[in-house]
Design a protein around this motif. Structure first.
Motif, PDB file in Angstrom:
ATOM      1  N   VAL A 159       0.823  -1.207   0.000  1.00  0.00           N
ATOM      2  CA  VAL A 159       0.000   0.000   0.000  1.00  0.00           C
ATOM      3  C   VAL A 159       0.858   1.259   0.000  1.00  0.00           C
ATOM      4  N   ASN A 160       2.077   1.177   0.484  1.00  0.00           N
ATOM      5  CA  ASN A 160       3.045   2.277   0.448  1.00  0.00           C
ATOM      6  C   ASN A 160       4.416   1.717   0.129  1.00  0.00           C
ATOM      7  N   GLY A 161       5.195   2.437  -0.673  1.00  0.00           N
ATOM      8  CA  GLY A 161       6.587   2.069  -0.854  1.00  0.00           C
ATOM      9  C   GLY A 161       6.980   1.769  -2.277  1.00  0.00           C
ATOM     10  N   SER A 162       8.210   2.147  -2.612  1.00  0.00           N
ATOM     11  CA  SER A 162       8.767   1.913  -3.930  1.00  0.00           C
ATOM     12  C   SER A 162      10.217   2.351  -3.899  1.00  0.00           C
ATOM     13  N   HIS A 163      10.976   1.983  -4.925  1.00  0.00           N
ATOM     14  CA  HIS A 163      12.336   2.479  -5.044  1.00  0.00           C
ATOM     15  C   HIS A 163      12.397   3.839  -5.719  1.00  0.00           C
ATOM     16  N   ASP A 164      11.266   4.321  -6.226  1.00  0.00           N
ATOM     17  CA  ASP A 164      11.263   5.635  -6.856  1.00  0.00           C
ATOM     18  C   ASP A 164      10.653   6.661  -5.909  1.00  0.00           C
ATOM     19  N   LYS A 165      11.083   7.901  -6.057  1.00  0.00           N
ATOM     20  CA  LYS A 165      10.680   8.961  -5.133  1.00  0.00           C
ATOM     21  C   LYS A 165       9.178   9.191  -5.117  1.00  0.00           C
ATOM     22  N   GLN A 176      13.779   5.311   6.244  1.00  0.00           N
ATOM     23  CA  GLN A 176      12.566   4.708   5.700  1.00  0.00           C
ATOM     24  C   GLN A 176      12.365   5.005   4.215  1.00  0.00           C
ATOM     25  N   ARG A 177      13.410   5.473   3.550  1.00  0.00           N
ATOM     26  CA  ARG A 177      13.286   5.834   2.133  1.00  0.00           C
ATOM     27  C   ARG A 177      12.796   4.656   1.292  1.00  0.00           C
ATOM     28  N   TYR A 178      13.262   3.446   1.591  1.00  0.00           N
ATOM     29  CA  TYR A 178      12.889   2.273   0.796  1.00  0.00           C
ATOM     30  C   TYR A 178      12.028   1.304   1.609  1.00  0.00           C
ATOM     31  N   ALA A 179      11.258   1.853   2.530  1.00  0.00           N
ATOM     32  CA  ALA A 179      10.381   1.040   3.377  1.00  0.00           C
ATOM     33  C   ALA A 179       9.095   0.676   2.636  1.00  0.00           C
ATOM     34  N   TYR A 180       8.386  -0.305   3.186  1.00  0.00           N
ATOM     35  CA  TYR A 180       7.100  -0.736   2.633  1.00  0.00           C
ATOM     36  C   TYR A 180       6.069  -0.847   3.747  1.00  0.00           C
ATOM     37  N   ASP A 181       4.819  -0.514   3.423  1.00  0.00           N
ATOM     38  CA  ASP A 181       3.669  -0.825   4.262  1.00  0.00           C
ATOM     39  C   ASP A 181       2.863  -1.878   3.528  1.00  0.00           C
TER      40      ASP A 181
END
Length: 348
Positions: A159-165, A176-181
């Motif tokens: 639901v949240n997160g990606s390697h792109d900004k 948490q730049r590359y974190a995921y929810d």
């Protein structure tokens, strides 16, 4: 920890499908993220101790830049972006969930625990920049030394997160730049059954959370209550934005963080050696959580505040883009918001 209301192989693999609007940038997308300018506000502190430093007092205004993430979310609610979101198909709460999320953030700012952690995160960014000499790990340069599996069982949704900004969990908070929810969704894209007013209404509630790789538990915290409210409301009584969490050291500079676990469910202890796939707890609703979900990221330090997030790839993943996308298996995958993901190949 949600960067927005819960209402991240080669980079060419597993991307969500594009649309005619997907490349359009909003005004906010074109503005460089100024959040870290809030650190300049620290220069004003001597002026509150001695009148000799009164000339530094104007720097206090730089603290306002710390509200930038809040401002961008507010603009997103009031003026919806023309850019199509890869998570539009996910139904988390009703139409007012995002508004409740923003409203609950306002009184949350007087919570001393949350304020302290916010300051520690900003100061930690300075340590990260200094430690990496302003050359931060990115998907092109980083080479992981550990094979990671998804930290869940069954199908979940990013639901949240990606390697792109554009779809990052929290680009300005470097850990948490590359974190995921991660949440679970049904055939209609909903994250809950019933009216979604109770944590137990959510599909991911109390689902197993497992170790993404073998390693040593270096931190394990339990005893933080699960918020009794959902539908976008944050817990104003939270003591730690992570809630109940586990940190695992997999390699000298690779630590995984799994947060918002169910109170009383943490099944490992500090110092314990654990195997990949071993259950470490259950998905919960503790800490800075708008609805039950799992927060996961890998960083290069034990410290939650002074670590740099790492753009890892996951092994042996079944990926489907969107609600009706065809599921495909990949040996190594980068995850992106809006995808449905499963560990291992599905045998039908």
């Amino acid at each position: 920890m949600p960067s927005r209301a819960v209402t991240d192989t080669d980079d060419k693999e597993s991307h969500p499908p594009s649309s005619n609007r997907s490349n359009e940038k909003s005004i906010l997308d074109r503005i460089p993220d100024p959040t870290n300018l809030a650190l300049l506000g620290l220069l004003s502190l001597p002026s509150f101790v001695s009148s000799r430093f009164a000339f530094l007092k104007p720097f206090v205004n730089f603290f306002l830049f710390g509200l930038w993430p809040f401002a961008t979310m507010l603009v997103g609610v009031v003026v919806p972006s023309r850019k199509e979101s890869p998570t539009e198909w996910i139904e988390s709460g009703d139409r007012w969930s995002s508004t409740r999320f923003l409203l609950s953030m306002i009184p949350l700012q007087i919570n001393p625990f949350v304020q302290l952690q916010g300051v520690q995160q900003l100061l930690g960014n300075l340590d990260v920049y200094r430690g990496h000499r302003f050359s931060l790990p990115d998907p092109q340069s980083f080479e992981q030394s550990v094979e990671y599996r998804l930290p869940i069982e069954g199908e979940w949704t990013v639901v949240n997160g990606s390697h792109d900004k554009a779809n990052s969990h929290s680009w300005s908070m470097l850990a948490q730049r590359y974190a995921y929810d991660l949440v679970q969704t049904d055939a209609e894209g909903r994250t809950y059954t019933g009216d979604g007013s109770d944590p137990s209404d959510y599909y991911c509630w109390e689902k197993p959370v497992v170790a993404p790789a073998a390693g040593t538990v270096v931190a394990a915290s339990d005893g933080h209550r699960d918020s009794p409210r959902t539908r976008g409301w944050l817990d104003l009584r939270q003591r730690d934005i992570r809630g109940n969490y586990v940190v695992i050291k997999h390699a000298p500079s690779e630590y995984s963080v799994l947060a918002h676990l169910r109170e009383g469910s943490v099944a490992v202890n500090e110092g314990e050696q654990i195997d990949q796939g071993q259950r470490i707890g259950l998905c919960g609703h503790s800490g800075n959580s708008a609805e039950p979900h799992l927060h996961f990221h890998v960083q290069d330090s034990l410290s939650f505040y002074r670590g740099m997030g790492l753009p890892v790839r996951f092994s042996d993943v079944e990926v489907a883009n969107g609600l009706n996308g065809t599921s495909t298996h990949t040996e190594r995958a980068v995850l992106h918001a809006g995808q449905r993901v499963t560990h291992g190949e599905i045998n039908e």
